[in-house]
Design a protein around this motif. Structure first.
Motif, PDB file in Angstrom:
ATOM      1  N   GLY A 149       0.774  -1.230   0.000  1.00 41.74           N
ATOM      2  CA  GLY A 149       0.000   0.000   0.000  1.00 41.74           C
ATOM      3  C   GLY A 149       0.802   1.273   0.000  1.00 41.74           C
ATOM      4  O   GLY A 149       0.347   2.308   0.487  1.00 41.74           O
ATOM      5  N   ARG A 150       2.009   1.247  -0.595  1.00 41.75           N
ATOM      6  CA  ARG A 150       2.842   2.449  -0.645  1.00 41.75           C
ATOM      7  C   ARG A 150       3.936   2.265  -1.683  1.00 41.75           C
ATOM      8  O   ARG A 150       4.260   1.145  -2.070  1.00 41.75           O
ATOM      9  CB  ARG A 150       3.494   2.726   0.704  1.00 41.75           C
ATOM     10  N   ARG A 151       4.459   3.374  -2.151  1.00 41.18           N
ATOM     11  CA  ARG A 151       5.550   3.290  -3.099  1.00 41.18           C
ATOM     12  C   ARG A 151       6.834   2.909  -2.374  1.00 41.18           C
ATOM     13  O   ARG A 151       7.124   3.415  -1.282  1.00 41.18           O
ATOM     14  CB  ARG A 151       5.754   4.615  -3.824  1.00 41.18           C
ATOM     15  N   LEU A 152       7.612   2.028  -2.978  1.00 38.13           N
ATOM     16  CA  LEU A 152       8.901   1.606  -2.428  1.00 38.13           C
ATOM     17  C   LEU A 152      10.009   2.305  -3.212  1.00 38.13           C
ATOM     18  O   LEU A 152      10.294   1.937  -4.347  1.00 38.13           O
ATOM     19  CB  LEU A 152       9.059   0.089  -2.542  1.00 38.13           C
ATOM     20  N   PRO A 153      10.622   3.334  -2.642  1.00 41.57           N
ATOM     21  CA  PRO A 153      11.688   4.026  -3.362  1.00 41.57           C
ATOM     22  C   PRO A 153      12.870   3.101  -3.604  1.00 41.57           C
ATOM     23  O   PRO A 153      13.275   2.349  -2.721  1.00 41.57           O
ATOM     24  CB  PRO A 153      12.059   5.186  -2.438  1.00 41.57           C
ATOM     25  N   LEU A 154      13.413   3.167  -4.803  1.00 40.23           N
ATOM     26  CA  LEU A 154      14.512   2.289  -5.181  1.00 40.23           C
ATOM     27  C   LEU A 154      15.850   2.956  -4.892  1.00 40.23           C
ATOM     28  O   LEU A 154      15.980   4.178  -4.926  1.00 40.23           O
ATOM     29  CB  LEU A 154      14.413   1.934  -6.664  1.00 40.23           C
ATOM     30  N   ALA A 228       0.433   9.398   3.530  1.00 39.91           N
ATOM     31  CA  ALA A 228      -0.367  10.120   2.542  1.00 39.91           C
ATOM     32  C   ALA A 228      -0.721  11.511   3.031  1.00 39.91           C
ATOM     33  O   ALA A 228      -0.717  12.482   2.261  1.00 39.91           O
ATOM     34  CB  ALA A 228      -1.630   9.322   2.226  1.00 39.91           C
ATOM     35  N   ASP A 229      -1.032  11.645   4.334  1.00 43.27           N
ATOM     36  CA  ASP A 229      -1.356  12.956   4.901  1.00 43.27           C
ATOM     37  C   ASP A 229      -0.158  13.900   4.807  1.00 43.27           C
ATOM     38  O   ASP A 229      -0.293  15.077   4.448  1.00 43.27           O
ATOM     39  CB  ASP A 229      -1.785  12.814   6.359  1.00 43.27           C
ATOM     40  N   VAL A 230       1.034  13.383   5.146  1.00 39.58           N
ATOM     41  CA  VAL A 230       2.238  14.206   5.082  1.00 39.58           C
ATOM     42  C   VAL A 230       2.496  14.653   3.648  1.00 39.58           C
ATOM     43  O   VAL A 230       2.796  15.840   3.394  1.00 39.58           O
ATOM     44  CB  VAL A 230       3.445  13.428   5.641  1.00 39.58           C
ATOM     45  N   ARG A 231       2.387  13.739   2.711  1.00 40.85           N
ATOM     46  CA  ARG A 231       2.620  14.085   1.305  1.00 40.85           C
ATOM     47  C   ARG A 231       1.627  15.127   0.804  1.00 40.85           C
ATOM     48  O   ARG A 231       1.994  16.044   0.052  1.00 40.85           O
ATOM     49  CB  ARG A 231       2.555  12.824   0.442  1.00 40.85           C
ATOM     50  N   ARG A 261       6.932   7.514  15.093  1.00 46.72           N
ATOM     51  CA  ARG A 261       6.646   6.079  15.225  1.00 46.72           C
ATOM     52  C   ARG A 261       5.726   5.583  14.108  1.00 46.72           C
ATOM     53  O   ARG A 261       5.978   4.524  13.516  1.00 46.72           O
ATOM     54  CB  ARG A 261       5.995   5.817  16.589  1.00 46.72           C
ATOM     55  N   LYS A 262       4.687   6.357  13.795  1.00 45.85           N
ATOM     56  CA  LYS A 262       3.739   5.910  12.771  1.00 45.85           C
ATOM     57  C   LYS A 262       4.343   5.932  11.378  1.00 45.85           C
ATOM     58  O   LYS A 262       4.076   5.039  10.561  1.00 45.85           O
ATOM     59  CB  LYS A 262       2.482   6.775  12.829  1.00 45.85           C
ATOM     60  N   LEU A 263       5.163   6.935  11.081  1.00 46.18           N
ATOM     61  CA  LEU A 263       5.810   6.966   9.771  1.00 46.18           C
ATOM     62  C   LEU A 263       6.769   5.791   9.616  1.00 46.18           C
ATOM     63  O   LEU A 263       6.826   5.155   8.545  1.00 46.18           O
ATOM     64  CB  LEU A 263       6.557   8.291   9.578  1.00 46.18           C
TER      65      LEU A 263
END
Length: 335
Positions: A149-154, A228-231, A261-263
């Motif tokens: 459920g999120r992008r995985l930066p390479l 998502a909220d931060v972005r 902690r949540k991030l």
């Protein structure tokens, strides 16, 4: 948007077999005149339809690049096989084993070294085209991003074989240092992401498959969670005005310790989120505008152009000037 160079590469396996490409182009809503434009592009939905048309015409979802055909329906079966994995590491290992059973080669192997999750493609045959490896990575990375459920930066993408004409397009697409003429094709990302849980329902899988492959051809969108909220907050203001960590915690009305902690639980820290967003903005500005690099650096919040140069070399192993020159030499717009 997806460049026509990517379209031409996808059509090449059909042309090599003497098959008529016009029916699949019509299915995707792409006209021959559009295909002839030097700086044209198509939407992800158009390219997704093209991908499905080519796979159907070849009876191979991997376009004939594997040692054996990846028969239509294979990607759906992989999704069903890995949806209930407990975490990303188990899901990736299952996916790689499944792909090996289907196509034999290239054979992907996951290892963990020096804090990186490294997927290496092993082959006994001569090097395939850069597009063949790119297609493998798109499917694998797109599925992995959806599963967690999120992008995985390479962190790194290596290609066995020579650099194609549109080499800068590859660098923009992956958003990571890309190297050609390597001994093996490799994709790497931070190993801590392997611990991310997989939590996808059967209904979510059906929706994902219904929209595939268009939904894995674009950068994964964060659709939920604190990340998502931060972005959303950062995207709503100029980078030069982005708050520090404590400032973002105040904006979100959560204690800094809770935000941290949540991030981390979602797999990415605040500094990493800002770095990824700055990278995407830098790619777009350099590829699509004539603005001075010093001005771009200032707009992105870098105190000095030299700091922007260092960051850009970390992202792509190119200077901003070199990236812009290469992009213009390709004669293609950005994604």
């Amino acid at each position: 948007m997806i460049t026509l160079g990517f379209v031409q590469e996808a059509l090449e396996p059909m042309r090599e077999r003497g098959l008529d490409v016009l029916p699949v182009l019509r299915m995707a809503g792409i006209t021959p005149s559009e295909l002839a434009r030097p700086q044209g592009y198509v939407t992800a939905d158009q390219y997704g339809a093209l991908w499905l048309g080519i796979a159907d015409a070849l009876r191979d979802e991997y376009f004939g690049f594997g040692a054996r055909a990846m028969r239509p329906g294979s990607f759906t079966m992989i999704g069903r096989a890995v949806r209930d994995s407990p975490d990303l590491e188990r899901a990736l290992r299952r996916t790689l084993r499944f792909l090996t059973l289907i196509i034999d080669e290239p054979r992907g192997v996951l290892t963990v070294e020096d804090g990186l999750a490294i997927i290496t493609l092993h082959e006994t045959s001569p090097a395939r085209s850069a597009f063949a490896y790119r297609a493998y990575w798109i499917v694998l990375h797109g599925l992995a991003c959806w599963l967690v459920g999120r992008r995985l930066p390479l962190r790194r993408v290596d290609f066995r074989g020579p650099e194609p004409q549109s080499g800068s397009d590859y660098r923009l697409f992956f958003g990571a240092p890309v190297t050609f003429d390597c001994a093996r094709s490799v994709l790497a990302f931070d190993a801590r992401f392997l611990r991310l849980p997989v939590n996808r329902t059967e209904a979510a899988l059906k929706e994902f498959l219904r929209r595939a492959p268009a939904n894995i051809l674009i950068r994964y969108r964060y659709d939920s969670g604190l990340n998502a909220d931060v972005r959303a907050r950062l995207n709503g203001m100029p980078p030069a005005l982005w708050p520090d960590f404590e400032g973002m915690a105040k904006i979100l009305r959560v204690p800094p310790s809770t935000l941290r902690r949540k991030l981390r639980r979602e797999g990415e820290g605040y500094a990493e989120i800002k770095d990824e967003l700055r990278r995407e903005l830098a790619f777009t500005a350099l590829a699509s505008t004539d603005r001075r690099i010093g001005d771009i650096a200032a707009d992105l919040g870098f105190a000095e152009p030299s700091a922007f140069h260092r960051a850009f070399r970390k992202w792509t192993e190119l200077t901003p000037d070199a990236y812009r020159r290469q992009k213009r030499a390709d004669g293609q717009p950005s994604f």
